[in-house]
Write an enzyme that holds these catalytic residues in place. Structure first.
Site, PDB file in Angstrom:
ATOM      1  N   GLU A   1      -9.032  -9.827   3.713  1.00  0.00           N
ATOM      2  CA  GLU A   1      -9.364  -8.618   3.595  1.00  0.00           C
ATOM      3  C   GLU A   1     -10.927  -8.437   2.910  1.00  0.00           C
ATOM      4  O   GLU A   1     -11.049  -9.201   2.045  1.00  0.00           O
ATOM      5  CB  GLU A   1      -8.361  -7.953   2.771  1.00  0.00           C
ATOM      6  CG  GLU A   1      -8.887  -6.449   2.447  1.00  0.00           C
ATOM      7  CD  GLU A   1      -7.798  -5.471   1.747  1.00  0.00           C
ATOM      8  OE1 GLU A   1      -7.780  -4.400   1.292  1.00  0.00           O
ATOM      9  OE2 GLU A   1      -6.619  -6.345   1.473  1.00  0.00           O
TER      10      GLU A   1
ATOM     11  N   LYS B   1       4.845 -11.567   2.870  1.00  0.00           N
ATOM     12  CA  LYS B   1       3.281 -11.774   2.785  1.00  0.00           C
ATOM     13  C   LYS B   1       3.185 -11.814   1.335  1.00  0.00           C
ATOM     14  O   LYS B   1       3.672 -11.002   0.424  1.00  0.00           O
ATOM     15  CB  LYS B   1       2.698 -10.508   3.443  1.00  0.00           C
ATOM     16  CG  LYS B   1       0.919 -10.755   3.153  1.00  0.00           C
ATOM     17  CD  LYS B   1      -0.047  -9.888   3.993  1.00  0.00           C
ATOM     18  CE  LYS B   1       0.145  -8.473   3.621  1.00  0.00           C
ATOM     19  NZ  LYS B   1      -0.667  -8.276   2.214  1.00  0.00           N
TER      20      LYS B   1
ATOM     21  N   SER C   1       0.735  -1.199  -0.028  1.00  0.00           N
ATOM     22  CA  SER C   1       0.018  -0.018   0.126  1.00  0.00           C
ATOM     23  C   SER C   1       0.899   1.310  -0.129  1.00  0.00           C
ATOM     24  O   SER C   1       0.289   2.356  -0.314  1.00  0.00           O
ATOM     25  CB  SER C   1      -0.896   0.070   1.364  1.00  0.00           C
ATOM     26  OG  SER C   1      -0.304  -0.133   2.478  1.00  0.00           O
TER      27      SER C   1
ATOM     28  N   GLU D   1      -0.054 -12.346  -1.688  1.00  0.00           N
ATOM     29  CA  GLU D   1      -1.479 -12.514  -1.976  1.00  0.00           C
ATOM     30  C   GLU D   1      -1.846 -13.780  -2.686  1.00  0.00           C
ATOM     31  O   GLU D   1      -0.914 -13.999  -3.602  1.00  0.00           O
ATOM     32  CB  GLU D   1      -1.848 -11.294  -2.852  1.00  0.00           C
ATOM     33  CG  GLU D   1      -1.795  -9.809  -1.808  1.00  0.00           C
ATOM     34  CD  GLU D   1      -2.165  -8.666  -2.728  1.00  0.00           C
ATOM     35  OE1 GLU D   1      -2.905  -8.881  -3.804  1.00  0.00           O
ATOM     36  OE2 GLU D   1      -2.019  -7.623  -2.194  1.00  0.00           O
TER      37      GLU D   1
ATOM     38  N   ASP E   1       5.519  -7.122   2.565  1.00  0.00           N
ATOM     39  CA  ASP E   1       4.651  -7.414   1.305  1.00  0.00           C
ATOM     40  C   ASP E   1       5.719  -7.502   0.213  1.00  0.00           C
ATOM     41  O   ASP E   1       6.906  -6.910   0.110  1.00  0.00           O
ATOM     42  CB  ASP E   1       3.797  -6.573   0.862  1.00  0.00           C
ATOM     43  CG  ASP E   1       2.335  -6.786   1.398  1.00  0.00           C
ATOM     44  OD1 ASP E   1       2.093  -7.825   1.527  1.00  0.00           O
ATOM     45  OD2 ASP E   1       1.647  -5.739   1.302  1.00  0.00           O
TER      46      ASP E   1
END
Length: 281
Positions: free
Chosen positions: A184, A114, A46, A116, A84
């Site tokens: 999320e 991390k 982010s 996704e 991330d």
């Protein structure tokens, strides 16, 4: 405060003690998180939007993320540091994924990375990284890196198909070796079911009650401009306060009110005389 470890996080889950995670992207942000006593700090991609000004998380590079991660590591003492891995840095192969994860551990001191997604290729990446000795946090539900494929930034798990996929992928990432799962923008009822049937901690963001919660620091501090996501709670208005402070500073500069006498250094008579002599005045 003792160093937060993977066993400590598992113990928190077992004891029903909520886990607190927050993002940080620089040294001051890491220090603030440390002083607040959070359990986990996430150097999230982010940062692409809230720090680097990109329109989405997709453009940020590994090198850019590593610069931010190193700064956060220097400010983190006890919190568990998760980084991330950006889009494009793990998609090609398991070997590429391991190489990327190793960089975050060696160059930035990450405690975990991390990833996704929970498709079979993503599960293969998780298995490979874990086999290399690097802990992995999985991320399911709304996955911003691939939001286009999900139809945009929208909640997941609200239809039969997406709820089924979410449960299947959650089981998959646990079996692949992820020690923790971020979910999320998922209905709270789905989160509750996953908590009953998974053994790893679940960190929620817009997912109702979970074993822990994570928010983007810039969102909770009120730094991010524009409308916040439904799941964001703002605890401050630092963005507005910052703009107002800079506006007041600009007004003082333009009016001559700043700098005032108390903001100036005085020269000795000898120093002033020497300066004048050098100028020939």
């Amino acid at each position: 405060m003792p160093q937060v470890t993977i066993p400590a996080l598992a113990q928190k889950r077992a004891a029903g003690e909520p886990i607190v995670m927050v993002t940080a992207y620089d040294f001051p942000g890491a220090r603030a998180a440390e002083r607040a006593g959070v359990d986990m700090v996430l150097v999230g991609d982010s940062a692409a939007q809230v720090v680097l000004g990109y329109g989405s998380t997709v453009p940020v590079t590994t090198d850019e993320m590593l610069v931010l991660a190193r700064a956060v590591r220097r400010g983190t003492e006890t919190a568990f540091l998760v980084c991330d891995v950006p889009f494009g840095s793990t998609e090609v192969s398991d070997a590429q994924a391991v190489d990327t994860a190793v960089r975050f551990v060696k160059e930035a001191g990450a405690d975990a990375v991390k990833l996704e997604g929970g498709s079979e290729p993503r599960l293969s990446r998780i298995r490979a990284i874990v086999a290399a000795g690097i802990p992995v946090v999985a991320h399911l539900g709304l996955t911003p890196q691939t939001a286009t494929a999900l139809g945009g930034l929208r909640a997941q798990g609200r239809t039969e198909a997406t709820a089924t996929r979410l449960v299947r992928e959650a089981r998959g990432v646990q079996e692949a070796g992820a020690f923790c799962l971020v979910i999320e923008a998922v209905p709270a009822e789905i989160t509750a079911l996953l908590r009953e049937h998974l053994s790893i901690p679940i960190i929620g963001i817009g997912a109702g009650d979970a074993d822990g919660q994570v928010l983007v620091a810039h969102d909770l501090l009120g730094i991010t401009e524009g409308r916040a996501a439904k799941f964001v709670k703002r605890y401050a208005s630092i963005g507005d306060d910052s703009a107002a402070a800079i506006e007041a500073y600009a007004a003082d500069v333009r009016s001559g009110a700043f700098p005032a006498p108390e903001h100036r250094y005085a020269a000795t008579d000898e120093a002033l005389a020497a300066a004048r002599a050098e100028l020939g005045v």
